[in-house]
Design a protein around this motif. Structure first.
Motif, PDB file in Angstrom:
ATOM      1  N   SER A 172       0.810  -1.216   0.000  1.00  0.00           N
ATOM      2  CA  SER A 172       0.000   0.000   0.000  1.00  0.00           C
ATOM      3  C   SER A 172       0.847   1.271   0.000  1.00  0.00           C
ATOM      4  O   SER A 172       0.567   2.215  -0.762  1.00  0.00           O
ATOM      5  N   ALA A 173       1.893   1.321   0.821  1.00  0.00           N
ATOM      6  CA  ALA A 173       2.718   2.533   0.894  1.00  0.00           C
ATOM      7  C   ALA A 173       3.402   2.801  -0.440  1.00  0.00           C
ATOM      8  O   ALA A 173       3.438   3.943  -0.920  1.00  0.00           O
ATOM      9  N   ALA A 174       3.955   1.755  -1.055  1.00  0.00           N
ATOM     10  CA  ALA A 174       4.639   1.925  -2.336  1.00  0.00           C
ATOM     11  C   ALA A 174       3.666   2.369  -3.426  1.00  0.00           C
ATOM     12  O   ALA A 174       3.991   3.230  -4.256  1.00  0.00           O
ATOM     13  N   LEU A 176       0.790   4.014  -3.041  1.00  0.00           N
ATOM     14  CA  LEU A 176       0.382   5.395  -2.786  1.00  0.00           C
ATOM     15  C   LEU A 176       1.495   6.379  -3.123  1.00  0.00           C
ATOM     16  O   LEU A 176       1.225   7.544  -3.449  1.00  0.00           O
ATOM     17  N   ALA A 177       2.752   5.891  -3.065  1.00  0.00           N
ATOM     18  CA  ALA A 177       3.899   6.734  -3.432  1.00  0.00           C
ATOM     19  C   ALA A 177       4.113   6.794  -4.940  1.00  0.00           C
ATOM     20  O   ALA A 177       5.002   7.515  -5.407  1.00  0.00           O
ATOM     21  N   GLY A 178       3.317   6.019  -5.697  1.00  0.00           N
ATOM     22  CA  GLY A 178       3.395   6.110  -7.149  1.00  0.00           C
ATOM     23  C   GLY A 178       3.907   4.899  -7.882  1.00  0.00           C
ATOM     24  O   GLY A 178       3.961   4.898  -9.120  1.00  0.00           O
ATOM     25  N   GLU A 179       4.304   3.833  -7.175  1.00  0.00           N
ATOM     26  CA  GLU A 179       4.784   2.631  -7.870  1.00  0.00           C
ATOM     27  C   GLU A 179       3.630   1.942  -8.588  1.00  0.00           C
ATOM     28  O   GLU A 179       2.507   1.872  -8.080  1.00  0.00           O
ATOM     29  N   ARG A 180       3.906   1.428  -9.772  1.00  0.00           N
ATOM     30  CA  ARG A 180       2.911   0.721 -10.570  1.00  0.00           C
ATOM     31  C   ARG A 180       3.565  -0.538 -11.155  1.00  0.00           C
ATOM     32  O   ARG A 180       4.008  -0.545 -12.294  1.00  0.00           O
TER      33      ARG A 180
END
Length: 217
Positions: A172-174, A176-180
């Protein structure tokens, strides 16, 4: 050891088998994760929703059209696995499910949902979140063998489907930080070879090998 032996020899079932690779970052397949290709990769109730675009090619984006909202107030869209009832899982695992493409495109989302099914394909239970702007993180319950990710729409409208992710662990943190993470899929495999022998020089340890071939039909 005995379990692998039975698996390779197809004693309990003819197969195919699922391989849960802990390094896989997105269990959804590549085109499906991007919201592209054959609409049959998704499931919905006729009359409530339709999908357009992907029927013209694997690289063509899909749009979702919510046409009728039932008395329940939610229109469901589920992501299908190409072979099984859902995406293979094991009890106790953590999964992260999110559709940031729909969120970014302003879709009227009311819920993120994961449905749990047993090995026979029987529905067990459901976990959901009413805050779809953030990923849903859930633990696979006892007896669950498959996960079916879905969303619930609350209003009529048309939106590009966009990107989705079903990940092992709490990402979730990754996210929300923009990782796809690119969709890698969770293929079905057939066991075509099996080796099991004592390790050279130390009989306490064993060398085990499985040869797998992806099932595509």
């Amino acid at each position: 050891m005995d379990h692998l032996d039975r698996l390779a020899r197809r004693i309990d079932a003819p197969g195919p088998v699922a391989v849960l690779d802990p390094l896989t970052r997105n269990l959804v397949g590549g085109h499906q994760a991007e919201g592209r290709g054959d609409p049959a990769k998704w499931a919905w109730k006729n009359g409530e929703l339709n999908m357009y675009g992907g029927q013209f090619g694997a690289h063509v984006d899909n749009s979702v059209s919510v046409e009728t909202v039932p008395p329940s107030g939610l229109v469901a869209l589920a992501w299908r696995h190409p072979y099984w009832t859902g995406y293979p899982v094991a009890p106790g695992m953590t999964l992260t499910w999110w559709t940031p493409g729909l969120v970014a495109n302003g879709a009227a989302l009311g819920q993120l949902v994961i449905g749990w099914y047993d090995v026979a394909g029987k529905a067990l239970t459901v976990v959901s979140s009413t805050t779809p702007a953030a990923p849903l993180v859930a633990t696979v319950p006892e007896r669950a063998a498959y996960a079916v990710p879905a969303v619930g729409f609350t209003a009529k409208g048309v939106w590009p489907l966009g990107y989705s992710v079903l990940a092992l662990g709490d990402m979730s943190a990754a996210l929300l930080a923009g990782e796809r993470p690119v969709g890698e899929g969770s293929p079905a495999y057939s066991v075509t070879g099996y080796s099991h022998a004592p390790m050279a020089g130390d009989g306490r340890y064993r060398d085990i090998g499985l040869d797998l071939v992806e099932v595509t039909a």
